[in-house]
Design an enzyme around this catalytic site. Structure first.
Site, PDB file in Angstrom:
ATOM      1  N   ASN A   9       0.870  -1.181   0.000  1.00 25.45           N
ATOM      2  CA  ASN A   9       0.000   0.000   0.000  1.00 25.45           C
ATOM      3  C   ASN A   9       0.909   1.234   0.000  1.00 25.45           C
ATOM      4  O   ASN A   9       1.450   1.606   1.039  1.00 25.45           O
ATOM      5  CB  ASN A   9      -0.907  -0.013   1.243  1.00 25.45           C
ATOM      6  CG  ASN A   9      -1.802   1.208   1.284  1.00 25.45           C
ATOM      7  OD1 ASN A   9      -1.889   1.972   0.316  1.00 25.45           O
ATOM      8  ND2 ASN A   9      -2.481   1.402   2.406  1.00 25.45           N
ATOM      9  N   LYS A  11       0.076   4.263  -0.485  1.00 26.18           N
ATOM     10  CA  LYS A  11      -0.594   5.464   0.039  1.00 26.18           C
ATOM     11  C   LYS A  11      -0.256   6.681  -0.827  1.00 26.18           C
ATOM     12  O   LYS A  11      -0.091   6.552  -2.036  1.00 26.18           O
ATOM     13  CB  LYS A  11      -0.208   5.695   1.507  1.00 26.18           C
ATOM     14  CG  LYS A  11      -0.317   4.432   2.353  1.00 26.18           C
ATOM     15  CD  LYS A  11      -0.191   4.716   3.822  1.00 26.18           C
ATOM     16  CE  LYS A  11      -0.114   3.411   4.578  1.00 26.18           C
ATOM     17  NZ  LYS A  11      -0.324   3.556   5.995  1.00 26.18           N
ATOM     18  N   HIS A  89      -9.904   0.565   4.407  1.00 24.32           N
ATOM     19  CA  HIS A  89      -8.659   0.904   5.112  1.00 24.32           C
ATOM     20  C   HIS A  89      -8.981   1.900   6.225  1.00 24.32           C
ATOM     21  O   HIS A  89      -9.803   2.800   6.047  1.00 24.32           O
ATOM     22  CB  HIS A  89      -7.638   1.491   4.135  1.00 24.32           C
ATOM     23  CG  HIS A  89      -6.257   1.537   4.724  1.00 24.32           C
ATOM     24  ND1 HIS A  89      -5.882   2.503   5.625  1.00 24.32           N
ATOM     25  CD2 HIS A  89      -5.188   0.720   4.574  1.00 24.32           C
ATOM     26  CE1 HIS A  89      -4.622   2.283   5.988  1.00 24.32           C
ATOM     27  NE2 HIS A  89      -4.183   1.207   5.375  1.00 24.32           N
ATOM     28  N   GLU A  91      -7.472   4.396   7.310  1.00 23.48           N
ATOM     29  CA  GLU A  91      -7.257   5.817   6.968  1.00 23.48           C
ATOM     30  C   GLU A  91      -8.462   6.367   6.205  1.00 23.48           C
ATOM     31  O   GLU A  91      -8.840   7.526   6.359  1.00 23.48           O
ATOM     32  CB  GLU A  91      -5.954   5.967   6.172  1.00 23.48           C
ATOM     33  CG  GLU A  91      -4.749   5.785   7.081  1.00 23.48           C
ATOM     34  CD  GLU A  91      -3.479   5.299   6.407  1.00 23.48           C
ATOM     35  OE1 GLU A  91      -3.363   5.425   5.173  1.00 23.48           O
ATOM     36  OE2 GLU A  91      -2.603   4.776   7.118  1.00 23.48           O
ATOM     37  N   GLU A 161      -5.845  -5.270  10.251  1.00 25.39           N
ATOM     38  CA  GLU A 161      -4.880  -4.200  10.484  1.00 25.39           C
ATOM     39  C   GLU A 161      -5.253  -3.438  11.751  1.00 25.39           C
ATOM     40  O   GLU A 161      -6.064  -2.496  11.709  1.00 25.39           O
ATOM     41  CB  GLU A 161      -4.892  -3.213   9.310  1.00 25.39           C
ATOM     42  CG  GLU A 161      -4.547  -3.817   7.975  1.00 25.39           C
ATOM     43  CD  GLU A 161      -3.970  -2.754   7.040  1.00 25.39           C
ATOM     44  OE1 GLU A 161      -2.814  -2.900   6.649  1.00 25.39           O
ATOM     45  OE2 GLU A 161      -4.673  -1.779   6.744  1.00 25.39           O
ATOM     46  N   GLY A 167       1.638   2.192  10.735  1.00 28.17           N
ATOM     47  CA  GLY A 167       2.540   3.331  10.626  1.00 28.17           C
ATOM     48  C   GLY A 167       3.133   3.782  11.950  1.00 28.17           C
ATOM     49  O   GLY A 167       3.708   4.865  12.046  1.00 28.17           O
ATOM     50  N   SER A 207       2.765  -2.121  10.487  1.00 31.14           N
ATOM     51  CA  SER A 207       4.206  -2.103  10.781  1.00 31.14           C
ATOM     52  C   SER A 207       4.881  -3.452  10.553  1.00 31.14           C
ATOM     53  O   SER A 207       5.811  -3.818  11.277  1.00 31.14           O
ATOM     54  CB  SER A 207       4.464  -1.594  12.211  1.00 31.14           C
ATOM     55  OG  SER A 207       4.022  -0.260  12.330  1.00 31.14           O
TER      56      SER A 207
HETATM   57  C1  PEP Z   1      -1.167   0.025   5.752  1.00 28.14           C
HETATM   58  O1  PEP Z   1      -1.190   1.164   5.359  1.00 28.14           O
HETATM   59  O2  PEP Z   1      -2.062  -0.733   5.402  1.00 28.14           O
HETATM   60  C2  PEP Z   1      -0.078  -0.391   6.636  1.00 28.14           C
HETATM   61  C3  PEP Z   1      -0.128  -1.587   7.143  1.00 28.14           C
HETATM   62  O3  PEP Z   1       0.918   0.518   6.871  1.00 28.14           O
HETATM   63  P1  PEP Z   1       2.294   0.236   7.672  1.00 28.14           P
HETATM   64  O4  PEP Z   1       2.865  -1.040   7.139  1.00 28.14           O
HETATM   65  O5  PEP Z   1       3.159   1.419   7.373  1.00 28.14           O
HETATM   66  O6  PEP Z   1       1.953   0.132   9.118  1.00 28.14           O
END
Ligand code: PEP
Length: 248
Positions: A9, A11, A89, A91, A161, A167, A207
């Site tokens: 992803n 972003k 997601h 976000e 997630e 993040g 992460s």
């Molecule tokens: C994500 O945006 O779905 C994600 C898992 O980000 P990160 O790996 O940076 O935590």
């Protein structure tokens, strides 16, 4: 054997040339495996005609066409060679106020148009601290995903997630990931059926990086990853890929 999926992803990161270069580098090692790149929409048309990894959209609108300034339809994505989308997601839920009702419409539109979806779910920290994370995630699934008809589940993957891990550099422990993935799988078995629950890929996101991927992917119920930050560096993403496909 369940399908494994490694999804990047990106972003709102990478300029056009950087995106093209990173996709080319990823294509070199990702051959013949299920790797998907969720790139900024602006680059999808160009990226989908290159390399051997699937590219997907981070966002779209469920209507077919019309006066929806700034939005992109599934038909438009299809016309650019895209047939993978992310839905739900955190976000998009938190920063862009996507409701469970809207997500349900996005799921329906994507499935009926033949798209493959990664449906994201996961709890905020305060919910986990109250020990209500299982119920919270199940409610997210019930609200927007579980109505999908039996014959369409081959288009679906779920990404768990936990919001407190996205993040933040703080990842779920293998126990936390595995117990939630098992809980999701058992819930799918109860609500939908054994066949779907056995074949449904459930990815972990939050992460995940080159140092923890091995451990996370060793969990029985973790079938891949949705990777944000660590997917922006070719070397890190390659190591995560190697961990998933056990290439040492
Ligand atoms: C994500 O945006 O779905 C994600 C898992 O980000 P990160 O790996 O940076 O935590």
């Amino acid at each position: 054997m369940r399908k494994k999926i490694l999804a990047a992803n990106w972003k709102m990161n990478l300029l056009r040339d950087e995106a093209i270069e990173l996709q080319q580098q990823i294509s070199l090692f990702a051959q013949n495996q299920n790797v998907q790149i969720y790139a900024p929409s602006l680059y999808l048309s160009e990226l989908s005609n290159e390399g051997n990894v699937a590219v997907g959209a981070q966002n779209f609108y469920f209507e077919k066409f019309g006066a929806y300034t700034g939005e992109i339809s599934l038909n438009q994505l299809k016309s650019c060679g895209v047939n993978h989308v992310l839905i739900g997601h955190s976000e998009r839920r938190q920063l862009f106020f996507e409701t469970e009702e809207l997500l349900k419409k996005k799921v329906d539109a994507a499935i009926s148009n033949g798209f493959n979806i990664i449906f994201c779910c996961g709890e905020p920290l305060e919910v986990r601290e109250k020990n209500e994370h299982f119920e919270f995630v199940l409610n997210q699934l019930k609200a927007s995903l579980l109505h999908v008809s039996d014959d369409c589940w081959n288009q679906v993957a779920i990404a768990y997630e936990p919001i407190w891990a996205i993040g933040t550099g703080r990842t779920a422990s293998t126990e936390q990931a595995d117990e939630m993935h098992l809980y999701i799988r058992k819930s799918i078995e109860k609500e939908i059926g054994l066949e779907v629950s056995k074949s449904l890929p459930i990815l972990y996101g939050g992460s995940c990086n080159e140092t923890n991927a091995n451990e996370l992917f060793s969990c029985d119920n973790v079938d891949g990853g949705l990777i944000g930050g660590a997917s922006l560096k070719c070397e890190s993403f390659k190591e995560i890929f190697n961990a998933l496909y056990e290439l040492y």
